[in-house]
Design a protein around this motif. Structure first.
Motif, PDB file in Angstrom:
ATOM      1  N   GLY A 184      34.373 -10.849 -34.803  1.00  0.00           N
ATOM      2  CA  GLY A 184      34.638 -12.025 -35.613  1.00  0.00           C
ATOM      3  C   GLY A 184      35.806 -12.826 -35.084  1.00  0.00           C
ATOM      4  N   LEU A 185      36.852 -12.129 -34.639  1.00  0.00           N
ATOM      5  CA  LEU A 185      38.008 -12.804 -34.044  1.00  0.00           C
ATOM      6  C   LEU A 185      37.587 -13.584 -32.801  1.00  0.00           C
ATOM      7  CD1 LEU A 185      41.538 -11.298 -33.524  1.00  0.00           C
ATOM      8  CD2 LEU A 185      40.385 -12.405 -31.621  1.00  0.00           C
ATOM      9  N   LEU A 186      36.730 -12.974 -31.993  1.00  0.00           N
ATOM     10  CA  LEU A 186      36.254 -13.642 -30.782  1.00  0.00           C
ATOM     11  C   LEU A 186      35.433 -14.886 -31.119  1.00  0.00           C
ATOM     12  CD1 LEU A 186      35.156 -10.509 -28.713  1.00  0.00           C
ATOM     13  CD2 LEU A 186      37.182 -11.901 -28.327  1.00  0.00           C
ATOM     14  N   MET A 187      34.603 -14.801 -32.136  1.00  0.00           N
ATOM     15  CA  MET A 187      33.773 -15.937 -32.504  1.00  0.00           C
ATOM     16  C   MET A 187      34.625 -17.102 -33.024  1.00  0.00           C
ATOM     17  SD  MET A 187      30.282 -14.392 -34.230  1.00  0.00           S
ATOM     18  CE  MET A 187      29.524 -16.006 -34.188  1.00  0.00           C
ATOM     19  N   ARG A 188      35.680 -16.776 -33.765  1.00  0.00           N
ATOM     20  CA  ARG A 188      36.498 -17.822 -34.382  1.00  0.00           C
ATOM     21  C   ARG A 188      37.521 -18.422 -33.430  1.00  0.00           C
ATOM     22  NH1 ARG A 188      36.750 -13.799 -38.213  1.00  0.00           N
ATOM     23  NH2 ARG A 188      38.927 -13.376 -37.664  1.00  0.00           N
ATOM     24  N   HIS A 189      38.047 -17.604 -32.515  1.00  0.00           N
ATOM     25  CA  HIS A 189      39.237 -18.032 -31.772  1.00  0.00           C
ATOM     26  C   HIS A 189      39.086 -17.948 -30.255  1.00  0.00           C
ATOM     27  CE1 HIS A 189      41.350 -18.196 -35.551  1.00  0.00           C
ATOM     28  NE2 HIS A 189      41.154 -16.906 -35.781  1.00  0.00           N
ATOM     29  N   MET A 190      37.873 -18.005 -29.735  1.00  0.00           N
ATOM     30  CA  MET A 190      37.685 -17.840 -28.294  1.00  0.00           C
ATOM     31  C   MET A 190      38.464 -18.877 -27.496  1.00  0.00           C
ATOM     32  SD  MET A 190      36.392 -15.942 -25.984  1.00  0.00           S
ATOM     33  CE  MET A 190      34.983 -15.020 -26.621  1.00  0.00           C
ATOM     34  N   LEU A 209      42.081 -17.909 -27.314  1.00  0.00           N
ATOM     35  CA  LEU A 209      42.257 -16.739 -26.450  1.00  0.00           C
ATOM     36  C   LEU A 209      42.237 -17.154 -24.986  1.00  0.00           C
ATOM     37  CD1 LEU A 209      39.962 -14.217 -28.343  1.00  0.00           C
ATOM     38  CD2 LEU A 209      42.401 -13.880 -27.910  1.00  0.00           C
ATOM     39  N   LYS A 210      41.298 -18.035 -24.628  1.00  0.00           N
ATOM     40  CA  LYS A 210      41.209 -18.514 -23.243  1.00  0.00           C
ATOM     41  C   LYS A 210      42.441 -19.315 -22.849  1.00  0.00           C
ATOM     42  CE  LYS A 210      37.251 -20.225 -21.913  1.00  0.00           C
ATOM     43  NZ  LYS A 210      36.034 -21.066 -21.981  1.00  0.00           N
ATOM     44  N   GLU A 211      43.083 -19.953 -23.824  1.00  0.00           N
ATOM     45  CA  GLU A 211      44.290 -20.734 -23.547  1.00  0.00           C
ATOM     46  C   GLU A 211      45.541 -19.861 -23.452  1.00  0.00           C
ATOM     47  OE1 GLU A 211      44.275 -23.470 -26.758  1.00  0.00           O
ATOM     48  OE2 GLU A 211      42.614 -24.671 -25.940  1.00  0.00           O
ATOM     49  N   GLY A 212      45.413 -18.566 -23.792  1.00  0.00           N
ATOM     50  CA  GLY A 212      46.534 -17.641 -23.635  1.00  0.00           C
ATOM     51  C   GLY A 212      47.415 -17.472 -24.845  1.00  0.00           C
ATOM     52  N   ASP A 213      46.898 -17.719 -26.041  1.00  0.00           N
ATOM     53  CA  ASP A 213      47.671 -17.514 -27.268  1.00  0.00           C
ATOM     54  C   ASP A 213      48.119 -16.051 -27.342  1.00  0.00           C
ATOM     55  OD1 ASP A 213      48.030 -16.703 -30.149  1.00  0.00           O
ATOM     56  OD2 ASP A 213      47.652 -18.833 -30.485  1.00  0.00           O
ATOM     57  N   GLU A 214      49.436 -15.810 -27.245  1.00  0.00           N
ATOM     58  CA  GLU A 214      49.938 -14.431 -27.127  1.00  0.00           C
ATOM     59  C   GLU A 214      49.660 -13.605 -28.371  1.00  0.00           C
ATOM     60  OE1 GLU A 214      53.997 -14.075 -25.922  1.00  0.00           O
ATOM     61  OE2 GLU A 214      53.520 -14.446 -23.814  1.00  0.00           O
ATOM     62  N   ARG A 215      49.774 -14.205 -29.557  1.00  0.00           N
ATOM     63  CA  ARG A 215      49.544 -13.445 -30.785  1.00  0.00           C
ATOM     64  C   ARG A 215      48.083 -12.986 -30.862  1.00  0.00           C
ATOM     65  NH1 ARG A 215      47.461 -14.286 -35.647  1.00  0.00           N
ATOM     66  NH2 ARG A 215      47.071 -16.501 -35.226  1.00  0.00           N
ATOM     67  N   LEU A 216      47.173 -13.898 -30.567  1.00  0.00           N
ATOM     68  CA  LEU A 216      45.757 -13.536 -30.610  1.00  0.00           C
ATOM     69  C   LEU A 216      45.391 -12.569 -29.492  1.00  0.00           C
ATOM     70  CD1 LEU A 216      44.144 -16.977 -31.480  1.00  0.00           C
ATOM     71  CD2 LEU A 216      44.136 -14.931 -32.907  1.00  0.00           C
ATOM     72  N   VAL A 241      28.885 -15.818 -27.751  1.00  0.00           N
ATOM     73  CA  VAL A 241      30.256 -15.365 -27.476  1.00  0.00           C
ATOM     74  C   VAL A 241      30.480 -15.218 -25.968  1.00  0.00           C
ATOM     75  CG1 VAL A 241      31.783 -13.360 -27.643  1.00  0.00           C
ATOM     76  CG2 VAL A 241      30.749 -14.300 -29.698  1.00  0.00           C
ATOM     77  N   ILE A 242      29.489 -14.679 -25.273  1.00  0.00           N
ATOM     78  CA  ILE A 242      29.615 -14.534 -23.816  1.00  0.00           C
ATOM     79  C   ILE A 242      29.770 -15.907 -23.162  1.00  0.00           C
ATOM     80  CG2 ILE A 242      28.394 -13.850 -21.709  1.00  0.00           C
ATOM     81  CD1 ILE A 242      27.104 -11.589 -23.367  1.00  0.00           C
ATOM     82  N   THR A 243      28.952 -16.854 -23.570  1.00  0.00           N
ATOM     83  CA  THR A 243      29.016 -18.203 -23.009  1.00  0.00           C
ATOM     84  C   THR A 243      30.343 -18.882 -23.338  1.00  0.00           C
ATOM     85  OG1 THR A 243      26.606 -18.413 -23.211  1.00  0.00           O
ATOM     86  CG2 THR A 243      27.851 -20.437 -22.926  1.00  0.00           C
ATOM     87  N   ASP A 244      30.791 -18.734 -24.593  1.00  0.00           N
ATOM     88  CA  ASP A 244      32.060 -19.344 -25.005  1.00  0.00           C
ATOM     89  C   ASP A 244      33.243 -18.798 -24.208  1.00  0.00           C
ATOM     90  OD1 ASP A 244      30.719 -20.848 -26.851  1.00  0.00           O
ATOM     91  OD2 ASP A 244      31.290 -19.628 -28.590  1.00  0.00           O
ATOM     92  N   ALA A 245      33.116 -17.563 -23.729  1.00  0.00           N
ATOM     93  CA  ALA A 245      34.183 -16.963 -22.918  1.00  0.00           C
ATOM     94  C   ALA A 245      34.178 -17.485 -21.487  1.00  0.00           C
ATOM     95  CB  ALA A 245      34.040 -15.441 -22.913  1.00  0.00           C
ATOM     96  N   GLY A 246      33.215 -18.346 -21.162  1.00  0.00           N
ATOM     97  CA  GLY A 246      33.117 -18.877 -19.803  1.00  0.00           C
ATOM     98  C   GLY A 246      32.422 -17.934 -18.854  1.00  0.00           C
ATOM     99  N   LEU A 247      31.552 -17.081 -19.399  1.00  0.00           N
ATOM    100  CA  LEU A 247      30.878 -16.055 -18.613  1.00  0.00           C
ATOM    101  C   LEU A 247      29.384 -16.346 -18.522  1.00  0.00           C
ATOM    102  CD1 LEU A 247      32.728 -13.077 -20.290  1.00  0.00           C
ATOM    103  CD2 LEU A 247      32.909 -13.651 -17.856  1.00  0.00           C
TER     104      LEU A 247
END
Length: 357
Positions: free
Chosen positions: A199-205, A208-215, A296-302
């Protein structure tokens, strides 16, 4: 700074996760009362970024550090590289109490771990992973290996580290493709055992890719906890630990066939998407969950489909999978987000079909 524990009895160890974790290493070494002699194994890029400063810090804390550098690249994770490191360690007068620090990504971690496991029948090892992929996967669980005869991780040994220090600050210097590589293994962890993480990956991908340290810290902790929990139950990969191979059966074959030109994260992403499609064809996975996984895989740039590689070559490479028994290859298939099953009922025709879809 947060800490996880891999519970393996007398071989238990902790994983320290957080920005600046590397700076806590000297204090840990003093408390652990290890030998003053240290072998730091890294590559030239990481040496300049972090290795020289770490060496100076340890020297100031009373440790004698010898730096051994291995060229960057999967092709250097070999028996030849391991042999050279063994020789260099002998010249540096490393003994059975000398500690090896593996500073770098998965290649350095696997190679340095293999060297530590085999030098004088085993000397202390500490992982300091500097890539997202290594922080959530290769530094945890004690698998060490080198590639051989064009096969991924074909020669190796189980050897647990004494500790893992995952410094999130090191991720700031990574190119975007390396972040995506690591996200592949985080997605894997979510699918096999953590719906909250998914769920975290779906909401905040994007963050995460931008390097948000908390996430990133939260995602790394969740993924590491999944692996730590599974490894604690099955150290030597004879049962439930097989689930960590989700996406890797096809993924490792793609890496091998491409002579490791396809990155591990990209290969595993294709492997996960392929396993999802196989599960859907077998009516094990709903169309909705397959869509979520693919998204989710696509959103991660994969990638989700095979690159310009002959599927028949991939099928041939799969036959060499380390988990194959009596010619039957074990597949890890998702049945829903957060749960997978282990099966040997996946046929060559099924694999060929999804690879060409």
């Amino acid at each position: 700074m947060q800490t996880l524990r891999v519970a393996l009895g007398t071989k238990s160890y902790r994983i320290v996760v957080g920005a600046g974790a590397m700076h806590h290493l000297a204090a840990y070494l003093r408390r652990a009362k290890v030998s003053s002699r240290i072998i730091l194994i890294t590559n030239p890029i990481v040496l300049e970024l972090y290795g020289l400063n770490l060496k100076e810090t340890l020297n100031q804390s009373g440790f004698d550090v010898a730096v051994l550098s291995v060229p960057d690249g999967e092709e250097f994770k070999s028996l030849e590289s391991a042999g050279k490191l063994h020789a260099d360690m002998s010249e540096a007068l490393a003994d059975r109490n000398t500690t090896v620090l593996a500073l770098g990504g998965g290649v350095i971690g696997d190679l340095a771990g293999f060297v530590a496991a085999t030098y004088m029948r085993g000397i202390p090892l500490i992982h300091i992973p500097t890539t997202l992929l290594a922080q959530v996967d290769s530094s945890i669980g004690g698998k060490t290996a080198v590639n051989h005869h064009k096969l991924k991780n074909n020669i190796g040994v189980f050897y647990q580290p004494r500790a893992v220090f995952s410094d999130i600050s090191a991720l700031k210097t990574l190119p975007d493709c390396h972040i995506s590589n690591g996200l592949a293994e985080i997605i894997k962890s979510a699918v096999i055992g953590d719906r909250t993480l998914f769920g975290l990956l779906m909401r905040h991908m994007s963050r995460l890719k931008e390097g948000d340290e908390r996430l990133l810290e939260s995602a790394i902790l969740h993924a590491a906890a999944v692996k730590a929990r599974i490894v604690s139950r099955d150290e030597h990969d004879t049962g439930i630990r097989n689930t960590l191979n989700f996406g890797h059966t096809i993924g490792h074959a793609i890496e091998s066939v491409s002579s490791f030109k396809v990155s591990h994260g990209n290969a595993v992403a294709i492997g996960m998407a392929s396993a999802g499609r196989i599960a859907a064809h077998m009516r094990l996975l709903s169309a909705h969950d397959l869509k979520c996984l693919t998204s989710v895989i696509t959103d991660a740039g994969l990638p989700t489909s095979i690159p310009d590689i002959n599927p028949q070559d991939v099928l041939a490479a799969i036959k060499h999978d380390k988990k194959a028994v009596n010619g039957m290859v074990k597949f890890i298939l998702p049945v829903r987000i957060g749960k997978v099953v282990i099966t040997n009922n996946v046929t060559q025709d099924m694999i060929s079909k999804v690879l060409t879809e």
